[in-house]
Design an enzyme around this catalytic site. Structure first.
Site, PDB file in Angstrom:
ATOM      1  N   LEU A  37     -39.302 -25.661  65.919  1.00 35.32           N
ATOM      2  CA  LEU A  37     -38.952 -26.382  67.140  1.00 35.32           C
ATOM      3  C   LEU A  37     -39.006 -27.896  66.915  1.00 35.32           C
ATOM      4  O   LEU A  37     -39.877 -28.380  66.190  1.00 35.32           O
ATOM      5  CB  LEU A  37     -39.929 -26.015  68.259  1.00 35.32           C
ATOM      6  N   GLY A  38     -38.107 -28.612  67.559  1.00 31.15           N
ATOM      7  CA  GLY A  38     -38.128 -30.083  67.463  1.00 31.15           C
ATOM      8  C   GLY A  38     -36.734 -30.659  67.335  1.00 31.15           C
ATOM      9  O   GLY A  38     -36.458 -31.745  67.823  1.00 31.15           O
ATOM     10  N   GLY A  39     -35.832 -29.920  66.657  1.00 35.33           N
ATOM     11  CA  GLY A  39     -34.458 -30.411  66.494  1.00 35.33           C
ATOM     12  C   GLY A  39     -34.328 -31.333  65.288  1.00 35.33           C
ATOM     13  O   GLY A  39     -35.307 -31.875  64.764  1.00 35.33           O
ATOM     14  N   ALA A 114     -30.299 -16.342  67.975  1.00 36.07           N
ATOM     15  CA  ALA A 114     -29.440 -15.679  68.960  1.00 36.07           C
ATOM     16  C   ALA A 114     -28.107 -15.292  68.330  1.00 36.07           C
ATOM     17  O   ALA A 114     -27.593 -15.980  67.451  1.00 36.07           O
ATOM     18  CB  ALA A 114     -29.202 -16.619  70.138  1.00 36.07           C
ATOM     19  N   GLY A 177     -21.304 -42.122  52.952  1.00 34.92           N
ATOM     20  CA  GLY A 177     -21.433 -42.230  54.410  1.00 34.92           C
ATOM     21  C   GLY A 177     -22.831 -42.679  54.778  1.00 34.92           C
ATOM     22  O   GLY A 177     -23.619 -43.136  53.938  1.00 34.92           O
ATOM     23  N   GLY A 265     -21.720 -34.961  53.895  1.00 32.17           N
ATOM     24  CA  GLY A 265     -21.374 -34.670  55.292  1.00 32.17           C
ATOM     25  C   GLY A 265     -22.088 -33.434  55.806  1.00 32.17           C
ATOM     26  O   GLY A 265     -22.871 -32.795  55.088  1.00 32.17           O
ATOM     27  N   HIS A 441     -31.679 -69.810  72.732  1.00 32.04           N
ATOM     28  CA  HIS A 441     -31.497 -70.450  71.430  1.00 32.04           C
ATOM     29  C   HIS A 441     -32.864 -70.820  70.859  1.00 32.04           C
ATOM     30  O   HIS A 441     -33.710 -71.329  71.609  1.00 32.04           O
ATOM     31  CB  HIS A 441     -30.653 -71.718  71.588  1.00 32.04           C
TER      32      HIS A 441
HETATM   33  C1  LIG Z   1     -30.711 -37.652  57.581  1.00 28.64           C
HETATM   34  C2  LIG Z   1     -30.148 -37.781  58.967  1.00 28.64           C
HETATM   35  C3  LIG Z   1     -30.321 -38.953  59.668  1.00 28.64           C
HETATM   36  C4  LIG Z   1     -29.802 -39.084  60.945  1.00 28.64           C
HETATM   37  N1  LIG Z   1     -29.967 -40.259  61.605  1.00 28.64           N
HETATM   38  C5  LIG Z   1     -29.424 -40.424  62.825  1.00 28.64           C
HETATM   39  C6  LIG Z   1     -29.584 -41.645  63.521  1.00 28.64           C
HETATM   40  O1  LIG Z   1     -30.248 -42.568  63.050  1.00 28.64           O
HETATM   41  N2  LIG Z   1     -28.998 -41.778  64.732  1.00 28.64           N
HETATM   42  C7  LIG Z   1     -28.245 -40.762  65.287  1.00 28.64           C
HETATM   43  O2  LIG Z   1     -27.693 -40.922  66.384  1.00 28.64           O
HETATM   44  N3  LIG Z   1     -28.094 -39.580  64.650  1.00 28.64           N
HETATM   45  C8  LIG Z   1     -28.673 -39.383  63.443  1.00 28.64           C
HETATM   46  N4  LIG Z   1     -28.535 -38.185  62.809  1.00 28.64           N
HETATM   47  C9  LIG Z   1     -27.785 -37.101  63.499  1.00 28.64           C
HETATM   48  C10 LIG Z   1     -28.630 -36.438  64.605  1.00 28.64           C
HETATM   49  O3  LIG Z   1     -29.874 -36.052  64.059  1.00 28.64           O
HETATM   50  C11 LIG Z   1     -27.891 -35.235  65.168  1.00 28.64           C
HETATM   51  O4  LIG Z   1     -26.611 -35.661  65.614  1.00 28.64           O
HETATM   52  C12 LIG Z   1     -28.610 -34.596  66.359  1.00 28.64           C
HETATM   53  O5  LIG Z   1     -29.955 -34.384  66.074  1.00 28.64           O
HETATM   54  C13 LIG Z   1     -27.932 -33.269  66.717  1.00 28.64           C
HETATM   55  O6  LIG Z   1     -28.577 -32.688  67.832  1.00 28.64           O
HETATM   56  P1  LIG Z   1     -28.175 -31.201  68.286  1.00 28.64           P
HETATM   57  O7  LIG Z   1     -28.956 -30.919  69.525  1.00 28.64           O
HETATM   58  O8  LIG Z   1     -26.712 -31.051  68.328  1.00 28.64           O
HETATM   59  O9  LIG Z   1     -28.670 -30.244  67.108  1.00 28.64           O
HETATM   60  P2  LIG Z   1     -30.148 -29.947  66.562  1.00 28.64           P
HETATM   61  O10 LIG Z   1     -31.100 -30.999  66.932  1.00 28.64           O
HETATM   62  O11 LIG Z   1     -29.961 -29.626  65.117  1.00 28.64           O
HETATM   63  O12 LIG Z   1     -30.588 -28.641  67.347  1.00 28.64           O
HETATM   64  C14 LIG Z   1     -30.070 -27.379  67.052  1.00 28.64           C
HETATM   65  C15 LIG Z   1     -31.148 -26.343  67.348  1.00 28.64           C
HETATM   66  O13 LIG Z   1     -30.532 -25.057  67.357  1.00 28.64           O
HETATM   67  C16 LIG Z   1     -31.389 -24.128  66.733  1.00 28.64           C
HETATM   68  N5  LIG Z   1     -30.520 -23.008  66.309  1.00 28.64           N
HETATM   69  C17 LIG Z   1     -29.487 -23.041  65.426  1.00 28.64           C
HETATM   70  N6  LIG Z   1     -28.874 -21.842  65.380  1.00 28.64           N
HETATM   71  C18 LIG Z   1     -29.528 -21.043  66.249  1.00 28.64           C
HETATM   72  C19 LIG Z   1     -29.374 -19.693  66.650  1.00 28.64           C
HETATM   73  N7  LIG Z   1     -28.371 -18.909  66.190  1.00 28.64           N
HETATM   74  N8  LIG Z   1     -30.252 -19.173  67.558  1.00 28.64           N
HETATM   75  C20 LIG Z   1     -31.250 -19.944  68.064  1.00 28.64           C
HETATM   76  N9  LIG Z   1     -31.435 -21.218  67.728  1.00 28.64           N
HETATM   77  C21 LIG Z   1     -30.576 -21.768  66.833  1.00 28.64           C
HETATM   78  C22 LIG Z   1     -32.045 -24.909  65.606  1.00 28.64           C
HETATM   79  O14 LIG Z   1     -33.284 -24.320  65.238  1.00 28.64           O
HETATM   80  C23 LIG Z   1     -32.228 -26.292  66.252  1.00 28.64           C
HETATM   81  O15 LIG Z   1     -33.500 -26.421  66.859  1.00 28.64           O
HETATM   82  C24 LIG Z   1     -29.079 -38.010  61.542  1.00 28.64           C
HETATM   83  C25 LIG Z   1     -28.909 -36.810  60.838  1.00 28.64           C
HETATM   84  C26 LIG Z   1     -29.442 -36.687  59.575  1.00 28.64           C
HETATM   85  C27 LIG Z   1     -29.261 -35.392  58.838  1.00 28.64           C
END
Ligand SMILES: Cc1cc2nc3c(=O)[nH]c(=O)nc-3n(C[C@H](O)[C@H](O)[C@H](O)COP(=O)(O)OP(=O)(O)OC[C@H]3O[C@@H](n4cnc5c(N)ncnc54)[C@H](O)[C@@H]3O)c2cc1C
Length: 467
Positions: A37-39, A114, A177, A265, A441
């Protein structure tokens, strides 16, 4: 069978924010997450990288301190301590988020992966749940191109970089990137010999050439070797090293390194969702949504990295807010608006952008007026020292109205400075108004008035010429 008003799949930044909105509006919500958990943002993305970069930014300030009349001897970076601090902070951010998940109103957390078992139901560990509405917010995963021998020889992605325990002497960073640049500069500043492989001629392919040039000069000054137009052909493990053969034009080049960081990517994480069973189309491996964040199944919405478009956390949250509003059936429906699309690269110098670039304007065949001012000519940057004197602020404006249409900042604190321009664009501010707004300034922020003034002057000249 348990029924909810809404099921959110993925409790990362997008899912968590949508769940809070739906729950706060009285809907029963299930948040399903396979864990941890945490994302991504907290666990392996924004927060750990920015924590790590803070250490190497300070290291660089200390290395440059001589210029400010400060002598520092025996500067030494402790990689283990940098990583321990990063992991300690990330644990704190994660704990706070988990607390938030448990406290979210009307929400039930279901831990497990899921999978859709039909257009109105999912299965988690053999248990079926139904809902009126769904939000898919499953995020993304590193996209690793297939290269013969790469799997066997081994490599890391940004995921593993967050728990690396030993610095390699040499590292090949494959990619040009945001992730490649941030981590590449981090390792180079810690003494790793970094070779960066670019697919094309330049880093940050979507940015304007003048932006790319400043960043490339900074990477070069930091000892990073750029290999342009590189196409890895094969990798082989030999004597504890990873040996990569790559094509560069007509010639084949061989590189040796202790580690390879693949930063080419990310792609949507859609397994094991079985989106066919849900009637959700995924052309090119990305979930297709309309402006209201609705997929091809009208009861199922999607937001965040799983769409494969922006890979930015604030955009993921914005899309989730739009989706949640529309899942509530509120009228009028909301549509995602990317006019103020903003992004940043937290390298030194920072690269930040909102709205149009010159490349975008050319592609749209849209005439724009451009104003540009160098940090090297700004008093405050001079006070701060040579590290702050790289780069520029560039504004793009509509020639007829003077409205600011876009801004690029490459320079000190660019990721913070860009917010003034995001706000200006939100209120459709003109160059004329922007230059009249009081700025303290000497500050870095006052630089923004100069390109605004340049555009205002150009408009005044045009008005005179037209007559
Ligand atoms: C190295 C790095 C640096 C970054 N730095 C930045 C930054 O500085 N600024 C910025 O804006 N963005 C940054 N990003 C991008 C940013 O982290 C993501 O765009 C953002 O966290 C995506 O959020 P999300 O909710 O879409 O996905 P996530 O936060 O990945 O959440 C997806 C969740 O779904 C769960 N999950 C997946 N599949 C299933 C399933 N089938 N069933 C149940 N649960 C599932 C996972 O466990 C996860 O908890 C960075 C990314 C990386 C890799």
């Amino acid at each position: 069978m348990t029924h909810f008003d809404a099921i959110i799949i993925g409790a990362g930044s997008a899912g968590y924010n949508a769940a809070r909105i739906l729950g706060a509006n009285g809907k029963s919500v299930a948040m399903v997450d396979k864990g941890p958990l945490g994302g991504l943002c907290i666990l392996r993305g924004c927060m750990p990288t920015k924590t790590m970069l803070r250490s190497t930014d300070v290291l660089q300030v200390i290395r440059d301190a001589d210029e400010l009349g400060i002598q520092v001897d025996n500067v030494r970076a402790d990689f283990a301590a940098i990583m321990a601090r990063q992991q300690r902070l990330v644990k704190g951010f994660q704990d706070y988020r988990i607390e938030g998940i448990h406290r979210a109103p009307n929400a039930t957390l279901i831990q497990g992966a899921a999978r859709f078992a039909g257009p109105d139901r999912i299965e988690v560990d053999g248990v079926t749940y139904t809902a009126d509405r769904f939000l898919i917010a499953t995020g993304s995963t590193p996209s690793v191109p297939e290269v013969p021998g790469l799997e066997a020889a081994g490599y890391i992605t940004s995921d593993e970089a967050m728990s690396l325990t030993r610095l390699p002497a040499r590292m090949v960073v494959w990619g040009g990137g945001v992730i490649a640049l941030e981590l590449g500069q981090f390792y180079a500043r810690l003494g790793v010999a970094v070779t960066m492989l670019l697919r094309g001629e330049h880093v940050l392919s979507r940015e304007d050439e003048d932006v790319q040039a400043v960043v490339e000069a900074a990477l070069d000054a930091g000892g990073i070797t750029l290999v342009r137009n590189a196409r890895p052909l094969s990798v082989e493990a030999r004597d504890g090293l990873k040996v990569m053969a790559l094509a560069q034009g007509d010639r084949t080049v061989t590189l040796e390194a202790e580690e390879i960081l693949v930063a080419t990517g990310r792609k949507p994480l859609l397994a094991p969702l079985d989106l066919d069973a849900a009637g959700v189309e995924t052309p090119g491996g990305c979930i297709k949504v309309d402006g209201q964040m609705r997929t091809t199944n009208p009861a199922i919405f999607a937001a965040g990295d799983c769409l494969g478009d922006f890979f930015l956390v604030h955009v993921a949250i914005q899309q989730a807010e739009v989706a949640a509003h529309n899942m509530l059936g509120k009228s009028p429906a909301r549509t995602a608006d990317y006019r103020l699309l903003a992004s940043a690269v937290y390298t030194d110098p920072n690269v930040a952008r909102v709205g149009l670039s010159e490349k975008d304007a050319a592609a749209q065949e849209r005439e724009v007026l451009v104003g540009k001012y160098d940090f090297a000519d700004l008093g405050k940057a001079e006070c701060m020292g040579k590290g702050a004197m790289q780069g520029f602020v560039k504004l793009l404006a509509d020639p007829a109205t003077g409205e600011i249409l876009g801004a690029s900042i490459v320079g000190p604190e660019g990721a913070d400075l860009i917010h003034e321009l995001i706000v200006a664009m939100e209120f459709r501010c003109t160059a004329e108004r922007l230059m009249q707004i009081p700025h303290l300034h000497p500050t870095l922020a006052e630089i923004i008035t100069y390109p605004a003034e340049e555009i205002a002057e150009a408009r005044a000249e045009r008005a005179l010429a037209i007559g």
